[in-house]
Design a protein around this motif. Structure first.
Motif, PDB file in Angstrom:
ATOM      1  N   ALA A 115       0.850  -1.186   0.000  1.00  0.00           N
ATOM      2  CA  ALA A 115       0.000   0.000   0.000  1.00  0.00           C
ATOM      3  C   ALA A 115       0.893   1.246   0.000  1.00  0.00           C
ATOM      4  O   ALA A 115       2.057   1.184   0.407  1.00  0.00           O
ATOM      5  N   PRO A 116       0.370   2.371  -0.447  1.00  0.00           N
ATOM      6  CA  PRO A 116       1.165   3.602  -0.484  1.00  0.00           C
ATOM      7  C   PRO A 116       1.744   3.937   0.881  1.00  0.00           C
ATOM      8  O   PRO A 116       1.031   3.930   1.887  1.00  0.00           O
TER       9      PRO A 116
ATOM     10  N   GLU B 174      -9.011  -1.200   3.285  1.00  0.00           N
ATOM     11  CA  GLU B 174      -7.628  -1.464   3.708  1.00  0.00           C
ATOM     12  C   GLU B 174      -6.934  -2.539   2.871  1.00  0.00           C
ATOM     13  O   GLU B 174      -5.736  -2.773   3.032  1.00  0.00           O
ATOM     14  N   ASP B 175      -7.673  -3.182   1.970  1.00  0.00           N
ATOM     15  CA  ASP B 175      -7.055  -4.130   1.032  1.00  0.00           C
ATOM     16  C   ASP B 175      -6.471  -3.417  -0.183  1.00  0.00           C
ATOM     17  O   ASP B 175      -5.810  -4.059  -1.016  1.00  0.00           O
TER      18      ASP B 175
ATOM     19  N   VAL C 147     -10.071  -0.508  -3.452  1.00  0.00           N
ATOM     20  CA  VAL C 147     -11.383  -0.781  -2.861  1.00  0.00           C
ATOM     21  C   VAL C 147     -11.923   0.540  -2.328  1.00  0.00           C
ATOM     22  O   VAL C 147     -11.419   1.094  -1.353  1.00  0.00           O
ATOM     23  N   SER C 148     -12.957   1.027  -2.993  1.00  0.00           N
ATOM     24  CA  SER C 148     -13.482   2.342  -2.646  1.00  0.00           C
ATOM     25  C   SER C 148     -14.908   2.476  -3.147  1.00  0.00           C
ATOM     26  O   SER C 148     -15.265   1.911  -4.182  1.00  0.00           O
TER      27      SER C 148
ATOM     28  N   TYR D 271      -2.165 -17.907   5.016  1.00  0.00           N
ATOM     29  CA  TYR D 271      -2.636 -16.554   4.742  1.00  0.00           C
ATOM     30  C   TYR D 271      -2.276 -15.609   5.878  1.00  0.00           C
ATOM     31  O   TYR D 271      -2.153 -16.005   7.043  1.00  0.00           O
ATOM     32  N   GLN D 272      -2.172 -14.342   5.516  1.00  0.00           N
ATOM     33  CA  GLN D 272      -2.077 -13.303   6.522  1.00  0.00           C
ATOM     34  C   GLN D 272      -3.391 -13.299   7.308  1.00  0.00           C
ATOM     35  O   GLN D 272      -4.458 -13.521   6.739  1.00  0.00           O
ATOM     36  N   ASP D 273      -3.312 -13.053   8.588  1.00  0.00           N
ATOM     37  CA  ASP D 273      -4.502 -13.137   9.444  1.00  0.00           C
ATOM     38  C   ASP D 273      -5.639 -12.248   8.935  1.00  0.00           C
ATOM     39  O   ASP D 273      -6.816 -12.624   8.998  1.00  0.00           O
ATOM     40  N   SER D 274      -5.314 -11.068   8.427  1.00  0.00           N
ATOM     41  CA  SER D 274      -6.361 -10.116   8.050  1.00  0.00           C
ATOM     42  C   SER D 274      -7.147 -10.550   6.819  1.00  0.00           C
ATOM     43  O   SER D 274      -8.216  -9.994   6.548  1.00  0.00           O
ATOM     44  N   VAL D 275      -6.648 -11.539   6.059  1.00  0.00           N
ATOM     45  CA  VAL D 275      -7.356 -11.971   4.856  1.00  0.00           C
ATOM     46  C   VAL D 275      -7.914 -13.379   4.978  1.00  0.00           C
ATOM     47  O   VAL D 275      -8.599 -13.852   4.062  1.00  0.00           O
ATOM     48  N   LYS D 276      -7.626 -14.053   6.080  1.00  0.00           N
ATOM     49  CA  LYS D 276      -8.139 -15.413   6.263  1.00  0.00           C
ATOM     50  C   LYS D 276      -9.656 -15.433   6.201  1.00  0.00           C
ATOM     51  O   LYS D 276     -10.324 -14.599   6.809  1.00  0.00           O
ATOM     52  N   GLY D 277     -10.175 -16.400   5.456  1.00  0.00           N
ATOM     53  CA  GLY D 277     -11.613 -16.513   5.300  1.00  0.00           C
ATOM     54  C   GLY D 277     -12.174 -15.650   4.186  1.00  0.00           C
ATOM     55  O   GLY D 277     -13.344 -15.805   3.816  1.00  0.00           O
TER      56      GLY D 277
END
Length: 120
Positions: A40-41, A89-90, A118-119, A60-66
């Motif tokens: 990310a920037p 935040e992705d 994502v916006s 996977y990174q925890d924030s993207v699991k599932g």
């Protein structure tokens, strides 16, 4: 020589989905561990997902699991990252990383990246 070409990025609303792909041009070795990273920037590049060899296990990174799923189609020389329930935040440039058995993850080959925004 291994060249990686990412595609499939774009603009999506929060809660939406994207499927980014990484196609190998030239030599493709099924024994490579394939991974996705993102940057990310203003932030460092971070790990997102990995498909290992041998065994084909994933992590996977925890924030993207599932929400994210990494998969590979050896016949098409392509690795995919299916991203669901996307969040602002992705937002990042997503990079494909191909690693032969002699190298640890991150130390192998890289693609040029594909932008995911994502916006609303």
């Amino acid at each position: 020589q291994v060249q990686l070409v990412e595609s499939g990025g774009g603009l999506v609303q929060p809660g939406g989905s994207l499927n980014v792909s990484c196609t190998t041009v030239g030599d493709y070795v099924t024994s490579y561990t394939m991974a996705w990273f993102r940057q990310a920037p203003g932030k460092e590049r971070e790990f997102v997902a990995v498909s290992t060899w041998p065994g084909g296990s994933t992590n996977y990174q925890d924030s993207v699991k599932g929400r994210f799923t990494i998969s590979r189609d050896n016949a098409k020389k392509t690795v995919y990252l299916q991203m669901n329930s996307l969040k602002p935040e992705d937002t990042a440039v997503y990079y494909c990383n191909a690693n032969p058995p002699s190298l640890t993850i991150y130390k192998g080959y890289w693609g040029q990246g594909t932008q995911v925004t994502v916006s609303s």
